[in-house]
Scaffold this motif. Structure first.
Motif, mmCIF file in Angstrom:
data_model
loop_
_atom_site.group_PDB
_atom_site.id
_atom_site.type_symbol
_atom_site.label_atom_id
_atom_site.label_comp_id
_atom_site.label_asym_id
_atom_site.label_seq_id
_atom_site.Cartn_x
_atom_site.Cartn_y
_atom_site.Cartn_z
ATOM 1 N N GLY B 22 0.847 -1.189 0.000
ATOM 2 C CA GLY B 22 0.000 0.000 0.000
ATOM 3 C C GLY B 22 0.879 1.235 0.000
ATOM 4 N N CYS B 23 1.814 1.279 -0.953
ATOM 5 C CA CYS B 23 2.886 2.290 -0.911
ATOM 6 C C CYS B 23 2.417 3.668 -1.376
ATOM 7 C CB CYS B 23 4.084 1.820 -1.724
ATOM 8 S SG CYS B 23 3.692 1.563 -3.469
ATOM 9 N N GLY B 24 1.170 3.771 -1.851
ATOM 10 C CA GLY B 24 0.653 5.081 -2.258
ATOM 11 C C GLY B 24 1.504 5.712 -3.344
ATOM 12 N N GLU B 44 0.813 -1.611 -4.718
ATOM 13 C CA GLU B 44 -0.203 -0.570 -4.592
ATOM 14 C C GLU B 44 -1.380 -0.910 -5.498
ATOM 15 O OE1 GLU B 44 -0.839 2.246 -2.763
ATOM 16 O OE2 GLU B 44 -2.593 2.453 -4.051
ATOM 17 N N LYS B 49 -1.587 5.870 -8.658
ATOM 18 C CA LYS B 49 -0.472 5.945 -7.707
ATOM 19 C C LYS B 49 0.695 5.074 -8.153
ATOM 20 C CE LYS B 49 -3.300 7.389 -3.850
ATOM 21 N NZ LYS B 49 -4.093 6.951 -2.694
ATOM 22 N N GLU B 62 1.439 -3.061 -9.453
ATOM 23 C CA GLU B 62 0.013 -2.828 -9.250
ATOM 24 C C GLU B 62 -0.609 -4.126 -8.769
ATOM 25 O OE1 GLU B 62 -2.080 -1.367 -12.687
ATOM 26 O OE2 GLU B 62 -4.003 -1.961 -11.835
ATOM 27 N N THR B 85 -2.860 1.155 6.591
ATOM 28 C CA THR B 85 -3.667 0.535 5.540
ATOM 29 C C THR B 85 -4.476 -0.651 6.040
ATOM 30 O OG1 THR B 85 -1.818 1.076 4.099
ATOM 31 C CG2 THR B 85 -3.533 -0.226 3.128
#
Lengths: 377, 198
Positions: B22-24, B44, B49, B62, B85
């Protein structure tokens, strides 16, 4: 199509053992380069073309007088900026743009080789192009990049030469040609072979050309490069130069006229036998089978950094197949990035003006080039 | 944000292998790359993003942590980070288990639903809390499973997950969480940071 084109060409004297068992030597590889190789030879990018592509990636294609097939990606101030990178692209063996293929003239007979040409594979194509890299005296490429069949060559290149590229970018491709893709290719081949002018592949001996069959092959294939949504939006049921249906078999609909046009311009630039050979090479491509069913093993020797890209509306090489490559790389801890780009343009997205694709690709290549150079210093 | 990054960075040893789940937009990845280790990957779910990260040259995939962590081999990272997250997953327990498989150590940070400002909103206003750290309304929040520092602490003990370090953050004030101050830290901190191992 064996035209008298002034293409750059080298003759590979080393003998190359093909997957089919035959050996070839003293064969031509036609290629084009863009930009300048720097003194450290660290800025070279080898681009692999797709089924009907050629070495003319950028600028004007001297045969068609149209823009090179990847003009959106390669060129001055483009995502692969030729002010910065030295870009090399070779016509694949089996092709018809100057590299060794079925339309090459057999010197002893003075005739085209035709279907006496050996069956070639993606592996053979890549091994032949590696000879060009050796000829150019490039020890290590900065990147190998390609979409569709070009992406398959990227995968095969890294598997064959694990320390010859720092970065590999396979786009909209697969590690193993699917039944659906083999089926579409077979449809195209049958269309060509059903044309009475094909003459078992020796049409040039009779000054014939299986234009009709080749055009049908192209029309069918062209549909697979688009998306249902894209077709509907662009053409819908719009009529071609008429206000009502003519109750006949002329091209009433714009989509029919468009496909007929695509077929007719294709036969002017492409050789029917090359179409047979190259589609066969794609069908035979199964990288995991080459490694006894374990795709990861194809990459376990490599430190190459990967960036895999797919497109949402590509149903020919869908995201799921691209993801399999990512999964295989992750399972051996390889350095891999992946994104699926949103686009309605189908498989052709990688060739077209898709801004988020072009931006991501360009930014990634440039920042990775910077990082790798900084690390070296 | 900066404090959280600093704390996470201090928990990580140099030149180790890190995965940010969930590295944004890759801010934490960039921060760690500059301060700790070059060998860092991200996962992510948002295309936009992911593209931002890749544009910065970060290695990001992704994908969805709930289904895509499986593809990484066991213990393939020294540290796996899950920053604020956990509450957004359908099945947080499954995700924690996956993280513990993929990472030798796992860093989880939790926006604390037990923070007094959060509690007051529900107690006095009678509405679902909206704070700086939890800016969404009940009808559009991506947060499906809010928890408190105490919840997560208890979760780890009940599942036999070892807590190496647990840190509470209030504004920029950092303190350690232990069994005896748990109730107080649970009331007085907006963020909990846990370094855990299976």
């Amino acid at each position: 199509m064996n035209k008298n084109i002034n293409t750059k060409k080298i003759i590979i004297s080393n003998s190359l053992k093909l997957d089919c068992g035959k050996e070839i030597n003293n064969f031509p590889i036609a290629f084009e380069t863009y930009g300048e190789l720097n003194s450290e030879k660290s800025n070279a990018i080898l681009v692999f073309h797709a089924l009907t592509g050629d070495q003319y990636v950028s600028g004007k294609n001297p045969i068609t007088n149209k823009d090179g097939w990847w003009s959106y990606v390669v060129g001055e101030n483009k995502p692969i900026d030729t002010n910065k990178f030295f870009v090399i692209c070779a016509n694949v063996i089996g092709g018809c743009m100057g590299s060794y293929g079925p339309s090459t003239i057999n010197e002893s007979t003075g005739k085209q080789i035709g279907t006496d040409f050996p069956i070639i594979t993606i592996n053979d194509m890549v091994n032949a192009q590696y000879e060009l890299i050796k000829y150019l005296k490039i020890e290590k490429l900065f990147a190998v990049v390609g979409g569709s069949m070009g992406g398959m060559q990227v995968l095969q290149f890294v598997a064959n030469f694990p320390d010859k590229a720092k970065l590999a970018i396979p786009i909209a491709c697969t590690s193993s040609h699917s039944a659906q893709n083999i089926a579409f290719n077979e449809l195209g081949r049958q269309a060509i072979m059903a044309d009475s002018k094909w003459e078992n592949g020796f049409y040039s001996n009779y000054k014939l050309n299986p234009d009709k069959g080749l055009a049908v092959a192209r029309m069918a294939a062209h549909i697979t490069y688009l998306s249902e949504k894209g077709l509907q939006e662009k053409f819908g049921r719009k009529l071609q130069d008429r206000d009502s249906l003519r109750y006949g078999f002329e091209a009433d609909f714009q989509i029919e006229s468009y496909l007929r046009y695509q077929g007719s311009v294709f036969v002017d630039r492409f050789d029917a036998n090359s179409y047979l050979y190259i589609t066969r090479a794609m069908d035979y491509f199964d990288l995991s089978k080459q490694y006894k069913g374990n795709l990861s093993d194809a990459f376990k020797e490599t430190k190459t950094k990967f960036f895999v890209i797919s497109f949402t509306s590509d149903w020919l090489y869908p995201t799921s197949e691209n993801r399999e490559i990512v999964i295989a790389l992750n399972s051996i801890g390889a350095d891999v990035g992946f994104v699926e780009i949103e686009s309605d343009k189908g498989h052709d997205s990688f060739l077209l003006d898709v801004p988020s694709f072009l931006k991501t690709l360009g930014d990634y290549i440039n920042s990775t080039y910077k990082v790798i150079n900084e690390r070296r210093i | 944000m900066k404090e959280e990054f600093n704390i996470i960075s201090n928990l990580i040893e140099e030149n180790t292998r890190v995965l940010d789940v969930g590295c944004g937009n890759g801010d934490l990845m960039k921060f760690l790359q500059e301060n700790k280790t070059k060998d860092i990957r991200g996962l992510e779910i948002s295309k936009e993003k992911v593209q931002n990260c890749l544009s910065k040259g970060l290695t990001v995939i992704e994908g969805n942590a709930e289904s895509d962590l499986k593809q990484f081999p066991k213990s393939s990272f020294d540290y796996v980070i899950l920053s604020q997250t956990l509450q957004a997953f359908l099945n947080p327990e499954l995700v924690i288990n996956e993280l513990l498989k993929v990472g030798k150590k796992v860093i989880v940070t939790i926006p604390n639903f037990g923070y007094w400002r959060v509690r007051l909103q529900l107690l006095f206003k009678g509405t679902m809390p909206v704070t700086e750290n939890l800016p969404h309304e009940w009808y559009n929040t991506p947060n499906l499973h809010m928890c408190t520092i105490k919840d997560f602490y208890n979760f780890c003990s009940s599942k036999n997950i070892k807590i190496f370090k647990s840190i509470a953050l209030k504004k920029s004030r950092i303190s350690e969480i232990n069994k005896s101050n748990l109730n107080y830290k649970n009331l007085d901190s907006h963020l909990g940071i846990f370094l855990i191992e299976s």
